[in-house]
Scaffold this active site. Structure first.
Site, mmCIF file in Angstrom:
data_model
loop_
_atom_site.group_PDB
_atom_site.id
_atom_site.type_symbol
_atom_site.label_atom_id
_atom_site.label_comp_id
_atom_site.label_asym_id
_atom_site.label_seq_id
_atom_site.Cartn_x
_atom_site.Cartn_y
_atom_site.Cartn_z
ATOM 1 N N CYS A 1 -6.768 -1.725 -10.752
ATOM 2 C CA CYS A 1 -6.303 -1.716 -9.365
ATOM 3 C C CYS A 1 -7.478 -1.168 -8.570
ATOM 4 O O CYS A 1 -8.561 -1.738 -8.648
ATOM 5 C CB CYS A 1 -5.024 -0.899 -9.215
ATOM 6 S SG CYS A 1 -4.995 0.662 -10.124
ATOM 7 N N SER A 2 -7.301 -0.060 -7.865
ATOM 8 C CA SER A 2 -8.443 0.545 -7.195
ATOM 9 C C SER A 2 -9.005 1.693 -8.030
ATOM 10 O O SER A 2 -10.163 1.704 -8.393
ATOM 11 C CB SER A 2 -8.049 1.043 -5.804
ATOM 12 O OG SER A 2 -9.176 1.523 -5.106
ATOM 13 N N ALA A 3 -8.129 2.651 -8.364
ATOM 14 C CA ALA A 3 -8.554 3.778 -9.197
ATOM 15 C C ALA A 3 -8.411 3.482 -10.690
ATOM 16 O O ALA A 3 -9.034 4.136 -11.520
ATOM 17 C CB ALA A 3 -7.761 5.025 -8.838
ATOM 18 N N GLN B 1 0.908 6.945 -11.683
ATOM 19 C CA GLN B 1 0.434 8.024 -10.816
ATOM 20 C C GLN B 1 1.539 8.817 -10.130
ATOM 21 O O GLN B 1 1.366 10.001 -9.858
ATOM 22 C CB GLN B 1 -0.492 7.410 -9.763
ATOM 23 C CG GLN B 1 -1.574 8.321 -9.267
ATOM 24 C CD GLN B 1 -2.616 7.569 -8.461
ATOM 25 O OE1 GLN B 1 -2.545 6.357 -8.314
ATOM 26 N NE2 GLN B 1 -3.584 8.283 -7.934
ATOM 27 N N ASP C 1 0.826 -1.201 0.000
ATOM 28 C CA ASP C 1 0.000 0.000 0.000
ATOM 29 C C ASP C 1 0.867 1.261 0.000
ATOM 30 O O ASP C 1 1.816 1.376 0.771
ATOM 31 C CB ASP C 1 -0.902 -0.018 1.238
ATOM 32 C CG ASP C 1 -1.980 1.057 1.181
ATOM 33 O OD1 ASP C 1 -2.241 1.575 0.079
ATOM 34 O OD2 ASP C 1 -2.553 1.362 2.231
ATOM 35 N N ILE D 1 -5.432 3.684 -12.431
ATOM 36 C CA ILE D 1 -4.454 4.530 -13.121
ATOM 37 C C ILE D 1 -3.009 4.281 -12.669
ATOM 38 O O ILE D 1 -2.089 4.351 -13.478
ATOM 39 C CB ILE D 1 -4.774 6.038 -12.962
ATOM 40 C CG1 ILE D 1 -4.817 6.439 -11.488
ATOM 41 C CG2 ILE D 1 -6.077 6.390 -13.652
ATOM 42 C CD1 ILE D 1 -5.007 7.936 -11.268
#
Length: 391
Positions: free
Chosen positions: A322-324, A366, A288, A326
């Site tokens: 993934c989560s977003a 990112q 993370d 990007i």
């Protein structure tokens, strides 16, 4: 220009001066001689200038206080001919800043030879400086003319760029929300159209949309690069333990293969009388808020995904999330394209690859650390190639 036009508009004749506007509170008496008339003319002009310029300056400050947002379909311009009015234009206007960003994303590049790639991974400062120059290309929410689309976005600032977004097939042409999913088609090596789909981690209310997209686009592989929860929810569990129905799509789990860094599931998708096999990779070793210590697991994942893609009966885009959709997603796709370029050309242009990704979906790769990580992964891949080819 304002003063020049004002002077043109305030060519007041002697007759006009006899009846000055009541709001100026001027004495209506007309000066008897020409010198006095000239003096009276200057008084009126000065008063007009004070009133109109004050209004003009107010309009200018109001205009400058408005925040210019990238991609807005409303541009505010100062209409000098109207002397101070601020008017919205009803047509899409590309600002100079947008134009420069688009030009950069379409033309920037720095091909690296194998030796240059080996050298630059040790020059962290140069990589981060290069990364900060790349336009993010995020869009303004106003560009998406879809009512309530925010209910289907995991993060309100991460939105699909309109020109490349995936549109779900819907029975009703008028129901724009049912056709909306936060996902973009991403070009691959040499600009190969729709090689990938980059999307956010499914939410409770978008799981059915996700499986509809996988079926509609005939995707052979799904790559998931996030845990379900990392402090906060990153993604919901969108596949079944054995069998599940998501809208019109039935999903069956055929087999599960556990590896050290990721888990592979062989899935069968059913829709009506049709069936299709799809591979699902769940990569769980990405820590993370930072990058992995080793690039080896990502390269292994990439190799397995490429093998499955080539062997698949369908040739649709590989879905990566993934989560977003990007950061880690961008790293995986950029590394895949870069490895292909190294293999076929002997050089790699990570800057150009990143620009291509961001042109398709804003914010891909990112952070500077992720940009650096991609270079390290490609450097390791290059070392393998050199060993294999004896170079």
């Amino acid at each position: 220009q304002v003063l020049y036009r004002l002077k043109e508009k305030v060519q007041v004749s002697d007759r006009q001066l006899k009846a000055p506007p009541p709001d100026l509170h001027l004495t209506p008496t007309v000066p008897p001689d020409s010198a006095q008339r000239s003096k009276g003319t200057k008084v009126v002009i000065n008063l007009w200038l004070q009133i109109v310029i004050k209004y003009q300056i107010s309009a200018v400050f109001y205009f400058l206080s408005l925040r210019s947002r990238r991609g807005s379909n409303v541009s505010l311009v100062l209409d000098m001919s109207a002397l101070g009015s601020v008017e919205p234009l009803n047509v899409a206007v590309v600002t100079p800043r947008e134009s420069v960003a688009r030009e950069y994303l379409s033309s920037a590049g720095r091909p690296l030879t194998r030796q240059q790639l080996r050298d630059i991974v040790n020059n962290t400062h140069k990589l981060h400086a290069e990364f900060t120059e790349i336009p993010m290309n995020f869009i303004d929410p106003k560009e998406l003319d879809i009512p309530n689309h925010g209910t289907k976005n995991r993060y309100k600032t991460i939105l699909p760029n309109p020109h490349s977004r995936v549109i779900l097939k819907s029975k009703s042409c008028n129901d724009l929300l049912s056709s909306y999913i936060n996902a973009n088609y991403i070009r691959g090596y040499l600009g190969d159209e729709k090689a990938f789909i980059a999307t956010q981690g499914p939410m409770v209310n978008t799981v059915n949309d996700f499986w509809q997209m996988a079926w509609q686009e005939e995707s052979p592989v799904i790559v998931m690069i996030t845990k379900l929860k990392e402090k906060n929810e990153k993604c919901v569990l969108y596949w079944p333990e054995k069998r599940g129905i998501y809208g019109k799509i039935e999903v069956l789990v055929n087999s599960i293969r556990e590896c050290e860094h990721y888990t592979t599931r062989s899935l069968t998708l059913k829709c009506g009388n049709q069936t299709r096999v799809l591979q699902h990779y769940w990569y769980t070793s990405w820590p993370d808020h930072k990058t992995p210590d080793s690039t080896m697991p990502l390269l292994q994942l990439m190799a397995d995904v490429e093998t499955d893609r080539r062997m698949a009966a369908v040739m649709g885009p590989v879905i990566v999330h993934c989560s977003a959709g990007i950061g880690r997603t961008g790293c995986f796709i950029a590394t895949t394209i870069g490895c292909r370029q190294l293999q076929l050309e002997g050089v790699v242009d990570v800057l150009s690859i990143t620009c291509q990704l961001r042109a398709d979906r804003g914010g891909m790769i990112q952070t500077g650390e992720q940009y650096e990580f991609v270079h390290h992964a490609l450097s390791l891949y290059e070392a393998r190639l050199s060993t294999e080819t004896g170079q």
